[in-house]
Scaffold this motif. Sequence first.
Motif, PDB file in Angstrom:
ATOM      1  N   GLN A   1     163.348  47.541   3.069  1.00  0.00           N
ATOM      2  CA  GLN A   1     164.312  48.564   2.953  1.00  0.00           C
ATOM      3  C   GLN A   1     164.791  49.133   4.249  1.00  0.00           C
ATOM      4  OE1 GLN A   1     161.574  51.192   0.807  1.00  0.00           O
ATOM      5  NE2 GLN A   1     162.417  50.629  -1.481  1.00  0.00           N
ATOM      6  N   TRP A   2     166.205  49.293   4.056  1.00  0.00           N
ATOM      7  CA  TRP A   2     166.801  49.991   5.287  1.00  0.00           C
ATOM      8  C   TRP A   2     166.417  51.599   5.360  1.00  0.00           C
ATOM      9  CZ3 TRP A   2     168.886  47.164   8.950  1.00  0.00           C
ATOM     10  CH2 TRP A   2     169.426  45.854   8.504  1.00  0.00           C
ATOM     11  N   VAL A   3     165.805  51.768   6.561  1.00  0.00           N
ATOM     12  CA  VAL A   3     165.533  53.265   6.860  1.00  0.00           C
ATOM     13  C   VAL A   3     166.146  53.549   8.211  1.00  0.00           C
ATOM     14  CG1 VAL A   3     163.593  53.336   5.378  1.00  0.00           C
ATOM     15  CG2 VAL A   3     163.354  52.667   7.862  1.00  0.00           C
ATOM     16  N   GLN A   4     166.376  54.835   8.708  1.00  0.00           N
ATOM     17  CA  GLN A   4     166.706  55.209   9.809  1.00  0.00           C
ATOM     18  C   GLN A   4     165.585  55.586  10.800  1.00  0.00           C
ATOM     19  OE1 GLN A   4     170.043  57.835  10.588  1.00  0.00           O
ATOM     20  NE2 GLN A   4     171.016  55.864   9.825  1.00  0.00           N
ATOM     21  N   VAL A   5     165.787  54.950  11.791  1.00  0.00           N
ATOM     22  CA  VAL A   5     164.858  55.282  12.893  1.00  0.00           C
ATOM     23  C   VAL A   5     165.309  55.896  14.086  1.00  0.00           C
ATOM     24  CG1 VAL A   5     163.165  53.516  11.892  1.00  0.00           C
ATOM     25  CG2 VAL A   5     164.828  53.059  13.562  1.00  0.00           C
ATOM     26  N   PRO A   6     164.369  56.568  14.967  1.00  0.00           N
ATOM     27  CA  PRO A   6     165.247  57.065  16.252  1.00  0.00           C
ATOM     28  C   PRO A   6     165.503  55.850  17.006  1.00  0.00           C
ATOM     29  CG  PRO A   6     162.995  58.029  15.581  1.00  0.00           C
ATOM     30  CD  PRO A   6     163.149  57.191  14.672  1.00  0.00           C
TER      31      PRO A   6
ATOM     32  N   LYS B   1     170.885  58.292  25.482  1.00  0.00           N
ATOM     33  CA  LYS B   1     171.135  59.330  24.616  1.00  0.00           C
ATOM     34  C   LYS B   1     170.473  59.003  23.433  1.00  0.00           C
ATOM     35  CE  LYS B   1     173.882  60.838  27.745  1.00  0.00           C
ATOM     36  NZ  LYS B   1     173.477  60.826  29.028  1.00  0.00           N
ATOM     37  N   LYS B   2     169.675  59.969  22.689  1.00  0.00           N
ATOM     38  CA  LYS B   2     168.703  59.739  21.604  1.00  0.00           C
ATOM     39  C   LYS B   2     169.819  59.700  20.513  1.00  0.00           C
ATOM     40  CE  LYS B   2     164.707  62.528  22.866  1.00  0.00           C
ATOM     41  NZ  LYS B   2     163.716  63.604  22.798  1.00  0.00           N
ATOM     42  N   THR B   3     169.832  58.799  19.399  1.00  0.00           N
ATOM     43  CA  THR B   3     170.544  58.508  18.361  1.00  0.00           C
ATOM     44  C   THR B   3     169.543  57.976  17.163  1.00  0.00           C
ATOM     45  OG1 THR B   3     172.554  57.427  17.626  1.00  0.00           O
ATOM     46  CG2 THR B   3     170.992  55.972  18.917  1.00  0.00           C
ATOM     47  N   MET B   4     170.014  57.621  16.115  1.00  0.00           N
ATOM     48  CA  MET B   4     169.590  57.074  14.899  1.00  0.00           C
ATOM     49  C   MET B   4     170.043  55.700  14.828  1.00  0.00           C
ATOM     50  SD  MET B   4     167.047  59.182  14.011  1.00  0.00           S
ATOM     51  CE  MET B   4     166.490  59.106  12.651  1.00  0.00           C
ATOM     52  N   ARG B   5     169.179  54.795  14.261  1.00  0.00           N
ATOM     53  CA  ARG B   5     169.834  53.284  13.995  1.00  0.00           C
ATOM     54  C   ARG B   5     169.130  52.982  12.658  1.00  0.00           C
ATOM     55  NH1 ARG B   5     166.595  48.752  15.430  1.00  0.00           N
ATOM     56  NH2 ARG B   5     165.046  49.507  16.942  1.00  0.00           N
TER      57      ARG B   5
END
Length: 191
Positions: free
Chosen positions: A111-116, A99-103
Amino acid sequence: MDKERFIDIYRQYIKREGSEDLLNYLLSSKSDFFEAPCSTRYHLSEPGGLCKHSLNVYDCLKAYMERPRVKDVYQLKASDESIAIVALLHDLCKVNVYKKTMRNMKNDQGQWVQVPSYNFDDDLPYGHGEKSVYIISGFMKLTREEAFAIRYHMGFSAGEETMNVGKAFQLYPLAFALSTADMEATYFLEN
């Protein structure tokens, strides 16, 4: 391109009763086989990764079966149909489980970033290889060697009872060959 190649190989070699129904299922909206990743974070964790991995395993298995020592000394033989079945379909257990999500992940600047990303969520927790055998068997018959090859394709890395894995490899050499091809694809081609 991978999807078309998969379909071409499948239709060229897999002819047994029910095979077209299985392919139609994989192509239908009930299956994400051609869009699914192969893992959540590791090898081919990308859209289409499952199909690409299946083709990589097919290529590795074909090459393995052509090795002179395998062919001539050990006399390991399998039909083109069996090779296509076990290689292309060994990971059907992964259909509809990612299931697609972000982490969160650190970028190059720290730097912390959201990635698929993907989460693993299995509505049919039937095991890995045995689930693939179960899915395939709902459409077409497998030979005993094909079933054991798919069931034990993870080899000794799956936490199986080692005596069972060794016995499966001894009784059904295609199981060892598929496991070898799967490991080669996973750790050499895709990592």
